[in-house]
Design a protein around this motif. Structure first.
Motif, PDB file in Angstrom:
ATOM      1  N   GLY A 112      41.320  16.319  30.590  1.00 26.93           N
ATOM      2  CA  GLY A 112      42.192  17.483  30.553  1.00 26.93           C
ATOM      3  C   GLY A 112      41.486  18.751  30.145  1.00 26.93           C
ATOM      4  O   GLY A 112      40.275  18.779  29.939  1.00 26.93           O
ATOM      5  N   TYR A 113      42.224  19.841  30.091  1.00 26.41           N
ATOM      6  CA  TYR A 113      41.726  21.145  29.643  1.00 26.41           C
ATOM      7  C   TYR A 113      40.524  21.618  30.468  1.00 26.41           C
ATOM      8  O   TYR A 113      39.601  22.237  29.958  1.00 26.41           O
ATOM      9  CB  TYR A 113      41.355  21.093  28.158  1.00 26.41           C
ATOM     10  N   GLY A 114      40.521  21.310  31.746  1.00 34.42           N
ATOM     11  CA  GLY A 114      39.430  21.718  32.614  1.00 34.42           C
ATOM     12  C   GLY A 114      38.258  20.762  32.642  1.00 34.42           C
ATOM     13  O   GLY A 114      37.273  21.015  33.341  1.00 34.42           O
ATOM     14  N   CYS A 115      38.345  19.655  31.900  1.00 29.71           N
ATOM     15  CA  CYS A 115      37.267  18.659  31.866  1.00 29.71           C
ATOM     16  C   CYS A 115      37.526  17.595  32.938  1.00 29.71           C
ATOM     17  O   CYS A 115      38.668  17.332  33.302  1.00 29.71           O
ATOM     18  CB  CYS A 115      37.174  18.015  30.493  1.00 29.71           C
ATOM     19  N   THR A 116      36.455  16.961  33.399  1.00 28.29           N
ATOM     20  CA  THR A 116      36.577  16.080  34.560  1.00 28.29           C
ATOM     21  C   THR A 116      36.965  14.654  34.213  1.00 28.29           C
ATOM     22  O   THR A 116      37.327  13.878  35.098  1.00 28.29           O
ATOM     23  CB  THR A 116      35.258  16.064  35.359  1.00 28.29           C
ATOM     24  N   GLY A 117      36.862  14.248  32.938  1.00 27.05           N
ATOM     25  CA  GLY A 117      37.271  12.901  32.552  1.00 27.05           C
ATOM     26  C   GLY A 117      36.424  11.811  33.161  1.00 27.05           C
ATOM     27  O   GLY A 117      36.929  10.748  33.538  1.00 27.05           O
ATOM     28  N   SER A 118      35.109  12.040  33.238  1.00 29.81           N
ATOM     29  CA  SER A 118      34.202  11.066  33.840  1.00 29.81           C
ATOM     30  C   SER A 118      34.002   9.855  32.930  1.00 29.81           C
ATOM     31  O   SER A 118      34.291   9.901  31.736  1.00 29.81           O
ATOM     32  CB  SER A 118      32.851  11.713  34.126  1.00 29.81           C
ATOM     33  N   THR A 119      33.474   8.802  33.500  1.00 33.97           N
ATOM     34  CA  THR A 119      33.150   7.612  32.717  1.00 33.97           C
ATOM     35  C   THR A 119      31.941   7.879  31.825  1.00 33.97           C
ATOM     36  O   THR A 119      31.194   8.848  32.026  1.00 33.97           O
ATOM     37  CB  THR A 119      32.827   6.423  33.627  1.00 33.97           C
TER      38      THR A 119
END
Length: 392
Positions: free
Chosen positions: A72-79
């Motif tokens: 969230g918040y513009g972050c990609t949430g990658s592994t």
């Protein structure tokens, strides 16, 4: 259908084949960015002792690597593994580049993401993820590095406000940060505070004369009765769990990043040995040179496998701090030895900025001791296998 037999000297065990398609895409994308945008210039940056953070931050934001493992918040949430391979490719270019990304994402952004208020998250995380704002993380002090419990920076209440006083040292991004996450002792324990750039009483002084991490901004932070509103404190944590859990995230990036630095030294030495002619033949044809190259290759591949195993454990929710200490201790130590050995193959050419190996070696001397010294990680592992704490 079986794959055709092949040998990639840079990855003899084909560890890269264990990555998913998405992880390989991230690896290749970050590698291409590093090759095109960083490698042509980083030797000069290192020599001059500069790092164009303001210029590069938006590009790194567009690449998606700033806080990429956050949601969230513009972050990609990658592994975790995807973040790891990105760190590997960033540090293959220079440890200072990976340090910038680690401090931004794993320290400053992660602390706000994990422990900040919704207002703090909304204010800072999208800007930091895009590279429009830069963050730093103030924990280490001039007299307290491995022993943060005894930090001297203090925060006291003044009505509904807080007043901070103290000094932080060896802070990456310190003088260029738009927001500093500062950890301080309070009556109820260690608390974190978001200190915006320009706050009265808050100043940053760059550290000069460095022989390592020269393509990186390193600063001293000084807080002289810095008065902050009540909403500057990170409300979600009290105690050392806050800063130490963030440090664990940064250490995870290091155990991957050093694989990249090690690989870059090894492949540079290998390419050089194939073309450097002595006694009417390439030095790659001599037994002692081949022994050095083989030893380097073995350690690169082992470090890569260690990083990948820890990453898979992390993605499965099964990693513990001892795993991170294992990777940081082993992989930094291996990378440093590889850099030193690679320099001997390059001879006198190896001491110039034309080649990356001594730059990597110098940088790795800092990586060896920051985010937990080898001694501290040894004691973490010692406690894990014996059940006995031996820190004092």
């Amino acid at each position: 259908m079986t794959k055709p037999n092949r040998i990639d000297p840079a990855d003899l065990l084909a560890v890269g084949d264990l990555l998913t398609d998405e992880e390989r895409l991230i690896r290749d994308t970050v590698r291409r960015f590093a090759d095109e945008r960083i490698r042509p210039h980083v030797g000069e940056w290192f020599e001059r002792g500069v790092f164009p953070a303001r210029e590069l931050a938006p590009e790194l934001g567009a690449l998606g690597v700033l806080g990429m493992h956050l949601d969230g918040y513009g972050c990609t949430g990658s592994t975790a593994v995807a973040y790891g391979v990105a760190c590997m490719e960033l540090e293959a270019a220079d440890s200072g580049l990976r340090s910038f990304v680690s401090v931004q994402g794993s320290l400053a952004m992660r602390a706000i993401h994990a422990f900040g208020s919704e207002e703090q998250k909304q204010q800072w995380l999208p800007e930091m993820a895009a590279g429009r704002a830069i963050g730093c993380f103030g924990l280490t002090e001039p007299d307290f590095g491995s022993d943060p419990a005894n930090m001297r920076t203090r925060a006291r209440r003044k009505g509904s406000d807080w007043v901070l006083s103290g000094t932080k040292m060896w802070i990456t991004n310190g003088s260029i940060a738009d927001a500093a996450v500062i950890w301080a002792q309070t009556e109820e324990g260690v608390r974190g505070f978001v200190v915006p750039r320009g706050t009265k009483g808050f100043s940053a002084n760059d550290v000069h004369g460095k022989l390592s991490l020269r393509a990186s901004v390193t600063s001293e932070l000084v807080l002289e009765d810095v008065q902050l509103p009540a909403d500057a404190v990170l409300p979600g944590v009290t105690g050392l769990r806050g800063p130490l859990s963030s440090l664990n995230e940064a250490r995870y990036g290091i155990l991957w990043g050093t694989v990249g630095a090690a690989r870059d030294c090894y492949t540079t030495a290998l390419d050089y040995a194939k073309t450097r002619i002595q006694f009417d033949r390439p030095i790659a044809a001599f037994q002692l040179t081949q022994q050095k190259l083989v030893e380097m290759m073995l350690e690169v591949e082992k470090a890569y496998l260690v990083a990948l195993r820890i990453g898979r454990l992390k993605d499965a929710g099964e990693s513990v701090p001892a795993h991170i200490s294992f990777g940081k201790l082993n992989n930094v130590r291996a990378a440093l030895e590889i850099a030193r050995s690679a320099r001997t193959i390059l001879g006198a050419n190896g001491i110039t900025t034309e080649y990356p190996v001594l730059r990597h070696a110098n940088n790795l001397e800092s990586v060896l001791t920051y985010e937990g010294t080898g001694e501290i990680h040894t004691l973490v592992l010692g406690q894990a296998i014996t059940g006995e704490a031996a820190y004092h």
